[in-house]
Write a protein that holds these residues in place. Sequence first.
Motif, PDB file in Angstrom:
ATOM      1  N   SER A  71      80.571  19.657  30.037  1.00  0.00           N
ATOM      2  CA  SER A  71      82.296  18.413  30.579  1.00  0.00           C
ATOM      3  C   SER A  71      82.819  17.962  29.095  1.00  0.00           C
ATOM      4  CB  SER A  71      81.166  17.479  31.277  1.00  0.00           C
ATOM      5  OG  SER A  71      80.863  16.046  30.021  1.00  0.00           O
ATOM      6  N   TYR A  72      84.276  17.436  29.671  1.00  0.00           N
ATOM      7  CA  TYR A  72      84.880  16.902  29.015  1.00  0.00           C
ATOM      8  C   TYR A  72      85.141  15.429  29.025  1.00  0.00           C
ATOM      9  CZ  TYR A  72      89.280  16.123  26.675  1.00  0.00           C
ATOM     10  OH  TYR A  72      90.559  15.903  26.194  1.00  0.00           O
ATOM     11  N   LYS A  73      84.652  14.741  28.222  1.00  0.00           N
ATOM     12  CA  LYS A  73      85.369  13.099  28.309  1.00  0.00           C
ATOM     13  C   LYS A  73      86.423  12.370  27.617  1.00  0.00           C
ATOM     14  CE  LYS A  73      82.792  10.388  27.303  1.00  0.00           C
ATOM     15  NZ  LYS A  73      81.225   9.469  26.372  1.00  0.00           N
ATOM     16  N   ASP A  74      87.140  11.706  28.619  1.00  0.00           N
ATOM     17  CA  ASP A  74      89.098  11.114  27.794  1.00  0.00           C
ATOM     18  C   ASP A  74      89.174   9.907  27.660  1.00  0.00           C
ATOM     19  OD1 ASP A  74      90.356  11.991  26.222  1.00  0.00           O
ATOM     20  OD2 ASP A  74      92.153  12.248  27.556  1.00  0.00           O
ATOM     21  N   SER A  75      88.837   9.253  26.798  1.00  0.00           N
ATOM     22  CA  SER A  75      89.416   7.302  27.344  1.00  0.00           C
ATOM     23  C   SER A  75      89.944   6.816  26.398  1.00  0.00           C
ATOM     24  CB  SER A  75      88.081   6.807  27.810  1.00  0.00           C
ATOM     25  OG  SER A  75      87.373   7.774  25.852  1.00  0.00           O
ATOM     26  N   SER A  76      90.974   6.759  26.786  1.00  0.00           N
ATOM     27  CA  SER A  76      92.306   6.197  25.709  1.00  0.00           C
ATOM     28  C   SER A  76      91.966   6.605  24.652  1.00  0.00           C
ATOM     29  CB  SER A  76      91.242   5.199  24.996  1.00  0.00           C
ATOM     30  OG  SER A  76      92.523   4.012  25.046  1.00  0.00           O
ATOM     31  N   TYR A  77      92.120   6.288  23.298  1.00  0.00           N
ATOM     32  CA  TYR A  77      92.448   7.163  21.311  1.00  0.00           C
ATOM     33  C   TYR A  77      91.342   7.475  21.284  1.00  0.00           C
ATOM     34  CZ  TYR A  77      96.858   4.247  21.951  1.00  0.00           C
ATOM     35  OH  TYR A  77      98.303   3.672  22.641  1.00  0.00           O
ATOM     36  N   VAL A  78      90.349   7.400  21.719  1.00  0.00           N
ATOM     37  CA  VAL A  78      88.336   7.914  21.484  1.00  0.00           C
ATOM     38  C   VAL A  78      89.274   9.300  21.830  1.00  0.00           C
ATOM     39  CG1 VAL A  78      86.572   8.300  21.565  1.00  0.00           C
ATOM     40  CG2 VAL A  78      86.828   5.990  22.153  1.00  0.00           C
ATOM     41  N   PRO A  79      88.610  10.042  20.335  1.00  0.00           N
ATOM     42  CA  PRO A  79      88.929  11.633  20.478  1.00  0.00           C
ATOM     43  C   PRO A  79      88.800  12.291  21.851  1.00  0.00           C
ATOM     44  CG  PRO A  79      88.097  11.413  18.366  1.00  0.00           C
ATOM     45  CD  PRO A  79      88.266   9.871  19.247  1.00  0.00           C
ATOM     46  N   GLY A  80      89.500  13.090  22.980  1.00  0.00           N
ATOM     47  CA  GLY A  80      88.558  13.665  23.767  1.00  0.00           C
ATOM     48  C   GLY A  80      87.038  14.555  23.146  1.00  0.00           C
ATOM     49  N   ILE A  81      86.061  14.248  24.116  1.00  0.00           N
ATOM     50  CA  ILE A  81      84.864  14.989  23.709  1.00  0.00           C
ATOM     51  C   ILE A  81      84.439  16.265  24.357  1.00  0.00           C
ATOM     52  CG2 ILE A  81      82.480  13.685  23.454  1.00  0.00           C
ATOM     53  CD1 ILE A  81      83.170  11.490  22.154  1.00  0.00           C
ATOM     54  N   PHE A  82      83.564  16.400  23.968  1.00  0.00           N
ATOM     55  CA  PHE A  82      83.215  17.793  24.681  1.00  0.00           C
ATOM     56  C   PHE A  82      81.625  17.706  24.876  1.00  0.00           C
ATOM     57  CE2 PHE A  82      87.312  19.876  24.020  1.00  0.00           C
ATOM     58  CZ  PHE A  82      87.566  20.671  25.248  1.00  0.00           C
ATOM     59  N   LYS A  83      81.368  17.305  26.021  1.00  0.00           N
ATOM     60  CA  LYS A  83      79.114  17.433  25.539  1.00  0.00           C
ATOM     61  C   LYS A  83      78.117  18.107  26.338  1.00  0.00           C
ATOM     62  CE  LYS A  83      78.409  12.867  25.945  1.00  0.00           C
ATOM     63  NZ  LYS A  83      78.181  11.418  26.326  1.00  0.00           N
ATOM     64  N   TYR A 109      80.930  16.264  20.616  1.00  0.00           N
ATOM     65  CA  TYR A 109      81.836  16.166  19.619  1.00  0.00           C
ATOM     66  C   TYR A 109      83.593  16.275  20.678  1.00  0.00           C
ATOM     67  CZ  TYR A 109      83.891  17.415  15.496  1.00  0.00           C
ATOM     68  OH  TYR A 109      84.855  17.824  14.072  1.00  0.00           O
ATOM     69  N   GLY A 110      83.990  15.728  19.479  1.00  0.00           N
ATOM     70  CA  GLY A 110      85.534  16.015  19.311  1.00  0.00           C
ATOM     71  C   GLY A 110      86.596  15.421  18.117  1.00  0.00           C
ATOM     72  N   GLU A 111      87.936  15.615  17.807  1.00  0.00           N
ATOM     73  CA  GLU A 111      88.275  15.198  16.862  1.00  0.00           C
ATOM     74  C   GLU A 111      90.002  15.315  17.499  1.00  0.00           C
ATOM     75  OE1 GLU A 111      88.971  18.590  13.920  1.00  0.00           O
ATOM     76  OE2 GLU A 111      87.043  18.426  13.902  1.00  0.00           O
ATOM     77  N   TYR A 112      90.451  14.593  16.404  1.00  0.00           N
ATOM     78  CA  TYR A 112      91.902  14.576  16.446  1.00  0.00           C
ATOM     79  C   TYR A 112      92.658  13.750  15.391  1.00  0.00           C
ATOM     80  CZ  TYR A 112      92.095   9.247  17.921  1.00  0.00           C
ATOM     81  OH  TYR A 112      92.042   7.413  17.028  1.00  0.00           O
ATOM     82  N   ASP A 113      94.610  14.634  15.396  1.00  0.00           N
ATOM     83  CA  ASP A 113      94.681  13.853  13.975  1.00  0.00           C
ATOM     84  C   ASP A 113      96.471  12.886  14.978  1.00  0.00           C
ATOM     85  OD1 ASP A 113      93.658  15.622  12.220  1.00  0.00           O
ATOM     86  OD2 ASP A 113      95.114  17.584  12.611  1.00  0.00           O
ATOM     87  N   LYS A 114      96.259  12.042  13.635  1.00  0.00           N
ATOM     88  CA  LYS A 114      96.908  11.957  14.191  1.00  0.00           C
ATOM     89  C   LYS A 114      98.229  10.795  12.508  1.00  0.00           C
ATOM     90  CE  LYS A 114      98.330   6.579  16.246  1.00  0.00           C
ATOM     91  NZ  LYS A 114      97.758   5.627  17.302  1.00  0.00           N
ATOM     92  N   ALA A 115      99.659  11.142  13.102  1.00  0.00           N
ATOM     93  CA  ALA A 115     100.354  10.996  12.435  1.00  0.00           C
ATOM     94  C   ALA A 115     101.513  10.283  12.854  1.00  0.00           C
ATOM     95  CB  ALA A 115     101.555  11.919  11.764  1.00  0.00           C
ATOM     96  N   GLU A 116     102.118   9.032  12.337  1.00  0.00           N
ATOM     97  CA  GLU A 116     103.464   7.853  11.965  1.00  0.00           C
ATOM     98  C   GLU A 116     104.368   7.684  10.452  1.00  0.00           C
ATOM     99  OE1 GLU A 116     102.507   4.787  14.426  1.00  0.00           O
ATOM    100  OE2 GLU A 116     101.117   5.414  15.846  1.00  0.00           O
ATOM    101  N   SER A 117     105.665   7.822  10.971  1.00  0.00           N
ATOM    102  CA  SER A 117     106.040   7.358  10.206  1.00  0.00           C
ATOM    103  C   SER A 117     107.338   6.765  11.016  1.00  0.00           C
ATOM    104  CB  SER A 117     106.800   8.685   9.339  1.00  0.00           C
ATOM    105  OG  SER A 117     107.813   8.974  10.217  1.00  0.00           O
ATOM    106  N   GLY A 118     107.995   5.536   9.428  1.00  0.00           N
ATOM    107  CA  GLY A 118     108.432   4.734  10.445  1.00  0.00           C
ATOM    108  C   GLY A 118     109.613   3.784   9.069  1.00  0.00           C
TER     109      GLY A 118
END
Length: 195
Positions: A71-83, A109-118
């Motif tokens: 399965s794939y689980k996605d919720s808010s800002y948690v990385p999408g997780i393949f299970k 397991y899941g992962e994501y990258d985030k970047a911001e500038s301002g």
Amino acid sequence: LDLPVNRLESPEATGKSFGGNASIGLHSNRVATLTSDYGRNLVISSPTTYSDNTALGLTAGIGLFNRFDISYKDSSYVPGIFKVKFQILGPSRREAKEDDFSLGISAGYGEYDKAESGDRHEFTPFNGATVQASTSRYTMKTKAYDSNLIAGYRVKDTILMYSGFSLLRLDYKGTQTAFFLPKQEFSGSAVQKLL
């Protein structure tokens, strides 16, 4: 970093090869804020604060064998997780009846990258020229490890009551530049255990 409280996962496998399932719902999150303003406060010197949040969660999966689902689980800002889920005891969702018990385990397991500038600032260096610069930015990579032991009991053919033990670990690592300070590195982890 968001840590979802409702895991949206039952102990029963789909019970049919290539049979699908999906669930959607609102759930509570525990949000860990590493810094209140990444442009002015360094992560390495800011206290982590916690707050509560409500977010939409989605899980979609498919049965590969009678007792084995992916399965794939996605919720808010948690990385999408393949299970992957394996049902240890009891009949599958397809065969379950009133008074049946079930027990399942899952890992993901899941992962994501985030970047911001301002925070674009104008300043005048010693030579008199006006310069504009984006003086604050950060990057962060988050890895999520999820594991569950779930037990269930069918009170009716169509109603499954379930609970269990859940462990979610988020490891994060990143860099931050605030104003004109040198780039800072930060890392850490957040662990959530639920019963």
